[in-house]
Design a protein around this motif. Structure first.
Motif, PDB file in Angstrom:
ATOM      1  N   GLU A  15      64.298  47.383  79.692  1.00  9.68           N
ATOM      2  CA  GLU A  15      64.047  48.077  80.963  1.00  9.68           C
ATOM      3  C   GLU A  15      65.328  48.164  81.793  1.00  9.68           C
ATOM      4  OE1 GLU A  15      59.672  47.548  82.676  1.00  9.68           O
ATOM      5  OE2 GLU A  15      60.683  45.623  82.348  1.00  9.68           O
ATOM      6  N   LYS A  30      62.419  52.986  74.238  1.00 11.33           N
ATOM      7  CA  LYS A  30      61.019  52.894  74.659  1.00 11.33           C
ATOM      8  C   LYS A  30      60.133  52.438  73.511  1.00 11.33           C
ATOM      9  CE  LYS A  30      61.390  56.201  78.431  1.00 11.33           C
ATOM     10  NZ  LYS A  30      60.946  57.481  78.977  1.00 11.33           N
ATOM     11  N   ILE A  33      60.187  48.797  73.346  1.00  6.33           N
ATOM     12  CA  ILE A  33      59.279  48.165  74.307  1.00  6.33           C
ATOM     13  C   ILE A  33      57.868  48.113  73.744  1.00  6.33           C
ATOM     14  CG2 ILE A  33      58.150  48.456  76.564  1.00  6.33           C
ATOM     15  CD1 ILE A  33      60.863  49.392  77.651  1.00  6.33           C
ATOM     16  N   ALA A  70      55.035  47.291  82.115  1.00  3.92           N
ATOM     17  CA  ALA A  70      56.248  47.913  81.554  1.00  3.92           C
ATOM     18  C   ALA A  70      55.877  49.075  80.638  1.00  3.92           C
ATOM     19  CB  ALA A  70      57.070  46.871  80.793  1.00  3.92           C
ATOM     20  N   LYS A  73      54.593  52.023  82.693  1.00  8.48           N
ATOM     21  CA  LYS A  73      55.713  52.663  83.388  1.00  8.48           C
ATOM     22  C   LYS A  73      56.431  53.669  82.482  1.00  8.48           C
ATOM     23  CE  LYS A  73      60.010  51.096  85.246  1.00  8.48           C
ATOM     24  NZ  LYS A  73      60.768  49.920  85.672  1.00  8.48           N
ATOM     25  N   ILE A  74      56.720  53.267  81.247  1.00 10.03           N
ATOM     26  CA  ILE A  74      57.457  54.191  80.381  1.00 10.03           C
ATOM     27  C   ILE A  74      56.567  55.313  79.860  1.00 10.03           C
ATOM     28  CG2 ILE A  74      59.242  52.537  79.740  1.00 10.03           C
ATOM     29  CD1 ILE A  74      57.795  52.222  77.018  1.00 10.03           C
TER      30      ILE A  74
END
Length: 77
Positions: A15, A30, A33, A70, A73-74
């Motif tokens: 992030e 991403k 993540i 997280a 968010k992406i």
């Protein structure tokens, strides 16, 4: 628990890297993540099977909520 902590740390690192990331590899970061979040979810389920003490369960749940945030968010970018 250690794996969940490590996944959360690596997610936070990615992030932090995203704003400076080359736009050609942003999707790769991403994906990282998402993969780490999946590993954390699997470790979390395993930890719950072992019936950890309430304080450990609460800490793990908090970490998992941060990880979920997280991912959310992406996904909205």
């Amino acid at each position: 628990c250690d794996l969940i902590d490590r996944c959360a740390q690596h997610i936070a690192a990615i992030e932090g890297f995203l704003p400076d990331c080359n736009t050609n590899i942003t999707s790769d970061a991403k994906v990282g993540i998402h993969l780490l979040a999946g590993a954390a979810r699997a470790a979390y389920q395993t930890a719950l099977v072992n019936s950890p003490p309430p304080e450990v369960s609460a800490r793990l749940k908090s970490i998992m909520q941060q990880i979920a945030h997280a991912e959310e968010k992406i996904l909205s970018e």
